[in-house]
Design an enzyme around this catalytic site. Structure first.
Site, short mmCIF file in Angstrom:
data_model
loop_
_atom_site.label_atom_id
_atom_site.label_comp_id
_atom_site.label_asym_id
_atom_site.label_seq_id
_atom_site.Cartn_x
_atom_site.Cartn_y
_atom_site.Cartn_z
N LEU A 1 -3.46 -26.80 -33.31
CA LEU A 1 -2.03 -26.51 -33.50
C LEU A 1 -1.28 -27.82 -33.35
O LEU A 1 -1.65 -28.66 -32.53
CB LEU A 1 -1.53 -25.53 -32.43
CG LEU A 1 -1.79 -24.03 -32.57
CD1 LEU A 1 -1.09 -23.30 -31.43
CD2 LEU A 1 -1.32 -23.49 -33.90
N ASP A 2 -0.21 -27.97 -34.10
CA ASP A 2 0.62 -29.17 -33.97
C ASP A 2 1.14 -29.30 -32.54
O ASP A 2 1.42 -28.30 -31.87
CB ASP A 2 1.82 -29.11 -34.92
CG ASP A 2 1.42 -29.04 -36.39
OD1 ASP A 2 0.28 -29.42 -36.70
OD2 ASP A 2 2.26 -28.60 -37.20
N ARG A 3 1.31 -30.53 -32.11
CA ARG A 3 1.77 -30.79 -30.75
C ARG A 3 3.06 -30.05 -30.37
O ARG A 3 3.18 -29.50 -29.29
CB ARG A 3 1.93 -32.30 -30.54
CG ARG A 3 2.30 -32.67 -29.12
CD ARG A 3 2.18 -34.18 -28.90
NE ARG A 3 2.27 -34.46 -27.47
CZ ARG A 3 1.74 -35.53 -26.89
NH1 ARG A 3 1.11 -36.42 -27.61
NH2 ARG A 3 1.85 -35.72 -25.60
N THR B 1 4.15 -27.29 -31.39
CA THR B 1 4.00 -25.85 -31.59
C THR B 1 3.32 -25.22 -30.38
O THR B 1 2.53 -25.86 -29.70
CB THR B 1 3.13 -25.60 -32.85
OG1 THR B 1 3.72 -26.26 -33.96
CG2 THR B 1 3.00 -24.13 -33.17
#
Length: 234
Positions: free
Chosen positions: A68-70, A72
Site C-alpha cells: 500500500l502507498d505510504r 494510505t
C-alpha cells in the site's frame, strides 16, 4: 508525517493471524517494504512482533505479498511461511482476490456508480502515474468500479472495487475524473492532511486461504479522525 503514530511491535494492529498468514491494518505513514528513506518498514516491525510473541530465536520468515502507498491506510497481508507466499503471490497477480477501498473526495462524481477504464503510464522519476482515456505507448489497462456510499458535509465517501492493481491506480483514476482524494497533493488536492496521509483506505480483502482453501474476508476500520468518523458514524 510529523503528527502520525507509526506502527511498532507493541501497537501493531493485527486483524488476523494463523500459521501461514498475518493481516495488518496499516497506519498512515507506515512503509510496507524498505525504501531509500531508511525508515523501518512494516515488514521489519512484524518480524520483531512475531519474534517477541513466540520467543523465536534467529530470523523470522515473513513474505511481502502486496503493498500500500505510504500515505494510505488499511489492510496489508503478509505470508508467514514459504509455502503460503508463492500461492498468495499468484492470487494477487491473477486477480483472484477481491479488494475494496474507501476514498473520501471533495468533488462529487458525475454518476453515483460507474466503472472507470484508463490506460496508465508510470513516471518513476516523479513517482506518479498518469491515467489516459485511450491506449498510449507503454501504458497498462486499469479498471475499477466505484459507488457513492455517503454524502458528508463537504465530502463524498466512495467505495471502490479494484479490478487491476496498477501503481497509484485509484489516486490517478479518481483524479482523472476530477475527484481527487482528500489530502492528495500529488494528484490535485488543494491542501495536505495534517498527518501527511491521504483519505484512501484499504477497507476489505477477500481471498481463499492459500493452504486450507477456506474463504476469508478481512475488514479494517479506518483511522480515527473527524472525517473518517463521520463516515463510520453516519
Amino acid at each position: 508525517m510529523s503528527k502520525t503514530q507509526k506502527s511498532n511491535p507493541s501497537n501493531l494492529q493485527v486483524l488476523y493471524e494463523d500459521n501461514h498468514l498475518i493481516v495488518i491494518n496499516k497506519r498512515v505513514g507506515d512503509i510496507v517494504q524498505g525504501d531509500k528513506t531508511g525508515d523501518t518498514p512494516l515488514s521489519d516491525v512484524i518480524k520483531q512482533y512475531l519474534k517477541e510473541k513466540y520467543n523465536k530465536p534467529g530470523n523470522v520468515y515473513l513474505g511481502v505479498v502486496h503493498r500500500l502507498d505510504r500515505p494510505t491506510s488499511g489492510i496489508v497481508l503478509f505470508a508467514k511461511t514459504s509455502k503460503a507466499l508463492p500461492r498468495l503471490n499468484k492470487m494477487f497477480a491473477d486477480g483472484s482476490t477481491q479488494k475494496t477501498y474507501w476514498a473520501i473526495v471533495k468533488n462529487p462524481p458525475e454518476k453515483e456508480t460507474d466503472m472507470l477504464v484508463h490506460w496508465m503510464v508510470r513516471n518513476p522519476k516523479q513517482n506518479k502515474s498518469y491515467a489516459h482515456s485511450k491506449e498510449v505507448p507503454k501504458s497498462k489497462k486499469a479498471i475499477l468500479e466505484y459507488n457513492v456510499l455517503q454524502q458528508l458535509n463537504n465530502y463524498f465517501l466512495l467505495e471502490i472495487d479494484l479490478k487491476t492493481g496498477r501503481h497509484h491506480q485509484i489516486r490517478a483514476q479518481l483524479a482523472a475524473m476530477g475527484c481527487w482524494i482528500k489530502g492528495d497533493l500529488k494528484y490535485g488536492a488543494d491542501r495536505s492532511n495534517t498527518d501527511g496521509g491521504i483519505h484512501l483506505h484499504a477497507r476489505r480483502l477477500q481471498l481463499q486461504h492459500p493452504v486450507t482453501k477456506e474463504l476469508l474476508t478481512f475488514t479494517a476500520p479506518p483511522p480515527e479522525d473527524p472525517v473518517w468518523d463521520a463516515c463510520t458514524n453516519a
